[in-house]
Design an enzyme around this catalytic site. Structure first.
Site, short mmCIF file in Angstrom:
data_model
loop_
_atom_site.label_atom_id
_atom_site.label_comp_id
_atom_site.label_asym_id
_atom_site.label_seq_id
_atom_site.Cartn_x
_atom_site.Cartn_y
_atom_site.Cartn_z
N GLY A 111 -6.80 83.22 94.86
CA GLY A 111 -7.62 84.21 95.00
C GLY A 111 -7.35 85.64 94.32
O GLY A 111 -8.27 86.24 93.81
N GLU A 157 1.56 78.78 104.75
CA GLU A 157 0.61 77.80 104.98
C GLU A 157 1.13 76.35 104.28
O GLU A 157 0.99 76.24 103.12
CB GLU A 157 -0.66 78.29 104.33
CG GLU A 157 -1.77 77.08 104.45
CD GLU A 157 -3.37 77.59 104.06
OE1 GLU A 157 -3.25 77.93 102.88
OE2 GLU A 157 -4.16 77.61 104.75
N LYS A 202 -17.74 75.06 90.14
CA LYS A 202 -16.48 74.58 89.55
C LYS A 202 -15.87 73.86 90.79
O LYS A 202 -15.02 74.34 91.58
CB LYS A 202 -15.58 75.42 89.09
CG LYS A 202 -14.87 74.77 87.83
CD LYS A 202 -13.85 73.85 88.31
CE LYS A 202 -12.70 74.42 88.85
NZ LYS A 202 -11.46 73.19 89.26
N CYS A 226 -8.27 75.32 106.24
CA CYS A 226 -7.58 76.67 106.24
C CYS A 226 -7.36 77.14 107.48
O CYS A 226 -6.15 77.99 107.75
CB CYS A 226 -8.50 77.38 105.33
SG CYS A 226 -10.28 77.34 105.98
N GLU A 243 -12.33 83.23 100.26
CA GLU A 243 -11.85 82.60 101.61
C GLU A 243 -10.53 81.82 101.25
O GLU A 243 -10.50 81.02 100.67
CB GLU A 243 -13.18 81.68 101.96
CG GLU A 243 -12.71 81.35 103.60
CD GLU A 243 -12.10 79.94 103.66
OE1 GLU A 243 -10.94 80.08 104.22
OE2 GLU A 243 -12.69 78.94 103.55
N GLY A 259 -9.78 78.90 98.39
CA GLY A 259 -8.80 78.13 98.13
C GLY A 259 -7.57 78.98 98.56
O GLY A 259 -7.46 79.55 99.66
P1 NAI Z 1 -6.04 76.30 94.47
O1 NAI Z 1 -6.41 77.54 95.14
O2 NAI Z 1 -5.37 76.06 93.12
O3 NAI Z 1 -7.65 75.49 94.12
C1 NAI Z 1 -8.88 76.03 94.77
C2 NAI Z 1 -9.85 76.01 93.40
O4 NAI Z 1 -9.38 76.94 92.56
C3 NAI Z 1 -9.89 74.78 92.58
O5 NAI Z 1 -11.29 74.42 92.31
C4 NAI Z 1 -8.99 75.10 91.56
O6 NAI Z 1 -9.38 74.22 90.45
C5 NAI Z 1 -9.18 76.43 91.33
N1 NAI Z 1 -8.43 77.44 90.50
C6 NAI Z 1 -7.14 76.95 90.42
N2 NAI Z 1 -6.39 77.86 89.66
C7 NAI Z 1 -7.39 78.78 89.13
C8 NAI Z 1 -7.58 79.96 88.32
N3 NAI Z 1 -6.48 80.21 87.92
N4 NAI Z 1 -8.73 80.60 88.18
C9 NAI Z 1 -9.67 80.10 88.87
N5 NAI Z 1 -9.72 78.86 89.61
C10 NAI Z 1 -8.62 78.33 89.91
O7 NAI Z 1 -5.36 75.44 95.56
P2 NAI Z 1 -4.34 74.17 95.64
O8 NAI Z 1 -3.50 74.29 94.26
O9 NAI Z 1 -5.42 72.73 95.20
O10 NAI Z 1 -3.83 74.14 96.79
C11 NAI Z 1 -2.64 75.01 97.09
C12 NAI Z 1 -2.59 75.51 98.43
O11 NAI Z 1 -3.75 76.29 98.40
C13 NAI Z 1 -2.69 74.55 99.42
O12 NAI Z 1 -1.70 73.71 99.70
C14 NAI Z 1 -3.51 75.27 100.50
O13 NAI Z 1 -2.21 75.81 101.21
C15 NAI Z 1 -4.21 76.23 99.84
N6 NAI Z 1 -5.68 75.74 99.72
C16 NAI Z 1 -6.48 76.60 100.90
C17 NAI Z 1 -7.91 76.24 101.00
C18 NAI Z 1 -8.75 76.57 101.80
O14 NAI Z 1 -9.43 76.18 102.29
N7 NAI Z 1 -8.56 77.93 102.38
C19 NAI Z 1 -8.29 75.13 100.11
C20 NAI Z 1 -7.33 74.57 99.19
C21 NAI Z 1 -5.97 74.89 99.22
#
Ligand code: NAI
Ligand code: MG
Length: 500
Positions: free
Chosen positions: A249, A398, A191, A301, A267, A244
């Site tokens: 998480g 972050e 996904k 990250c 992660e 993410g």
């Molecule tokens: P997110 O955690 O919402 O998105 C990451 C992935 O999770 C995407 O594929 C998204 O569609 C999926 N996702 C979102 N909600 C979900 C749910 N309820 N169940 C399962 N999967 C789900 O991150 P977002 O909103 O794009 O970014 C927000 C913040 O997260 C960023 O500003 C940053 O601080 C952090 N982040 C950290 C990352 C890392 O590399 N550790 C990568 C992306 C974001």
């Protein structure tokens, strides 16, 4: 602020977008609902393409295909070297399409095209090669049993894997998750992030060309709370690998707990410290600190977002950082002279600007940047705050953008204590020529990666993942194969003697 804001001035023409549908059981298909969503170009905010919007029903179909491929298909049963051969072909095909793949990631995520060409895409191919080489070296142990028994372990693929991938490194993330899972003999549903679905669909096409059997690798594009949640709560997915935000998480782990107790690895976010000691070469340290926060526009990250500088060189460091900022070019990611492209989307752009306002209100001093730049698109000036206190929001959260918090410290003990004062534990940097300090700090920081006199020193062979609320379970390195394997113990009586 002398940041040059240039966008779109090189007349880049949009390439043809070939793959916009879900990839299930070896075919590109529409979503069951027929719905689509827009993916946008962060240089302008304009729509690049409409992508099939997967939801629960689509995830069900993808899992069904993956389950069938796992239970009855050839992939888990192939000799490891055969799986490796196909993965090598997949990697070669990626190499042959570097330019197209780098273009897709630049368009979708605002990433530097040059970086895609030199790092992300060749790196993805090499990651697949690394795990291809491991596919025929997965084996168990012969056990030293205490009674007259013969025991050994089998290392078996865990089953159907759900990979949930973020938008900041669409290609790198794809490869570091899919590579070990394929090598282990798993089948999977991927996904991708809704912001960056394009390259994952292209990789699916290349996987098929390489000979990966239908159903082994499925891609369901769509949103997190719908498609993502359907993956994490699915009763027939055996393992979830997520990268993410920490918040999501937590949701993924909850979904796993309340569904089938699938294995989870996470992660997550970070607020990584970079600690610069008095004996550092100041010019080198300024350059490293800038790199640590501005690489990939701070959307990484492990960004070195908290920079601690020892008092003896602090003033010089601040002065040189301000000077250096003038030569940093923000603009079109396709322009080879540009250092920093736009933030991935409007949501992240606004989030980063809000944090900058917070920093100003909380009393930190704005040394450089602090504003959006350009007439359109999601560009932000590289921003450095000085006089940052540990309890300010900009030092705790972050931000995931080009915003550095600069802080002064006196002693090694103080640096260690303040560096550890965070709920995160992803990475840390240390700059010193003193081996004793380097060793002491490296062992005292509670984080998964420590970079001494360097930063972002990633390698396929180097395990990567968090301590504390940055998650658990390593990506990269041979250890990451463990996430996609399970151990079975097999025992028989050693001699022809009655067991009962
Ligand atoms: P997110 O955690 O919402 O998105 C990451 C992935 O999770 C995407 O594929 C998204 O569609 C999926 N996702 C979102 N909600 C979900 C749910 N309820 N169940 C399962 N999967 C789900 O991150 P977002 O909103 O794009 O970014 C927000 C913040 O997260 C960023 O500003 C940053 O601080 C952090 N982040 C950290 C990352 C890392 O590399 N550790 C990568 C992306 C974001
Ligand atoms: Mg989100």
């Amino acid at each position: 602020m002398a940041t040059k804001c240039r966008e779109g001035e090189n007349g880049f023409k949009l390439p043809e977008i070939k793959f916009t549908k879900l990839f299930i059981n070896g075919e590109f298909v529409d979503s069951v609902s027929g719905k689509t969503f827009e993916t946008r170009d962060p240089r302008t905010g304009e729509v690049i393409a409409r992508i099939a919007e997967g939801d629960k029903e689509d995830v069900d179909l993808a899992v069904k295909a993956a389950r069938h491929a796992f239970d009855h298909g050839p992939w888990p049963r192939l000799a490891g070297c055969e799986r490796g051969k196909i993965m090598m072909k997949f990697a070669d095909l990626i190499d042959q399409h570097i330019e197209e793949l780098a273009t897709l990631d630049s368009l979708d995520a605002g990433k530097l095209f040059k970086m895609g060409m030199e790092m992300d895409i060749p790196g993805a191919a090499n990651t697949l090669r690394y795990y291809a080489g491991a596919a025929d070296k997965i084996h168990g142990e012969t056990l030293k049993m205490s009674r007259a028994l013969q025991g050994y372990t089998l290392r078996e693929p865990i089953g159907v894997v759900g990979h949930i991938i973020p938008w900041n490194f669409p290609s790198t993330m794809f490869a570091i998750k899919v590579g070990p899972a394929l090598a282990a003999g798993c089948t999977m549903v991927i996904k991708p992030a809704e912001q960056t679905p394009l390259s994952a669909l292209y990789y699916a096409h290349l996987a098929k060309l390489a000979g990966i059997p239908d159903g082994v690798l499925n891609v369901v594009t769509g949103f997190g709370p719908t498609a993502g949640a359907a993956v994490s709560s699915h009763m027939d997915i055996d393992k979830i690998s997520f990268t993410g935000s920490t918040e999501v998480g937590r949701l993924v782990m909850q979904a796993a707990a309340t569904s089938n107790l699938k294995a989870v690895s996470l992660e997550l976010g970070g607020k990584s410290p970079l600690i610069i000691f008095n004996d550092a070469d100041v010019d080198m340290a300024v350059e490293l600190a800038r790199f640590a926060i501005l690489y990939n526009k701070g959307e990484i990250c492990v960004a070195g977002s908290r920079v601690f500088v020892q008092e003896g060189i602090y003033d010089e460091f601040v002065k040189k950082s301000a000077e250096k900022a003038k030569s940093w070019v923000v603009g079109d990611p396709f322009d080879p002279n540009v250092h920093q492209g736009p933030q991935v989307d409007k949501v992240q752009f606004e989030k980063v600007l809000k944090y900058i306002e917070h920093g100003k209100r909380e009393g930190a001093t704005l040394l450089t940047g602090g504003k959006a730049c350009g007439e359109k698109g999601y560009y932000i000036e590289p921003t450095i705050f000085t006089d940052v206190k540990d309890d300010m929001l900009i030092a705790k959260d972050e931000i995931f953008g080009p915003v550095m918090s600069l802080m002064k410290f006196k002693t090694v003990e103080e640096a260690i204590e303040r560096a550890n004062k965070t709920r995160y534990g992803l990475a840390a940097g240390v700059v010193t020529k003193d081996l004793n300090i380097a060793n002491r700090v490296s062992r005292s920081i509670r984080a998964g990666s420590i970079w001494v006199n360097c930063y972002f020193a990633f390698d396929h062979d180097c395990p990567f993942g968090g301590y504390k609320m940055s998650g658990f379970g390593k990506d990269m390195g041979l250890h990451s194969l463990d996430k996609y394997l399970q151990t079975k113990s097999v025992v028989t009586p050693l001699y022809d003697s009655p067991w009962l």
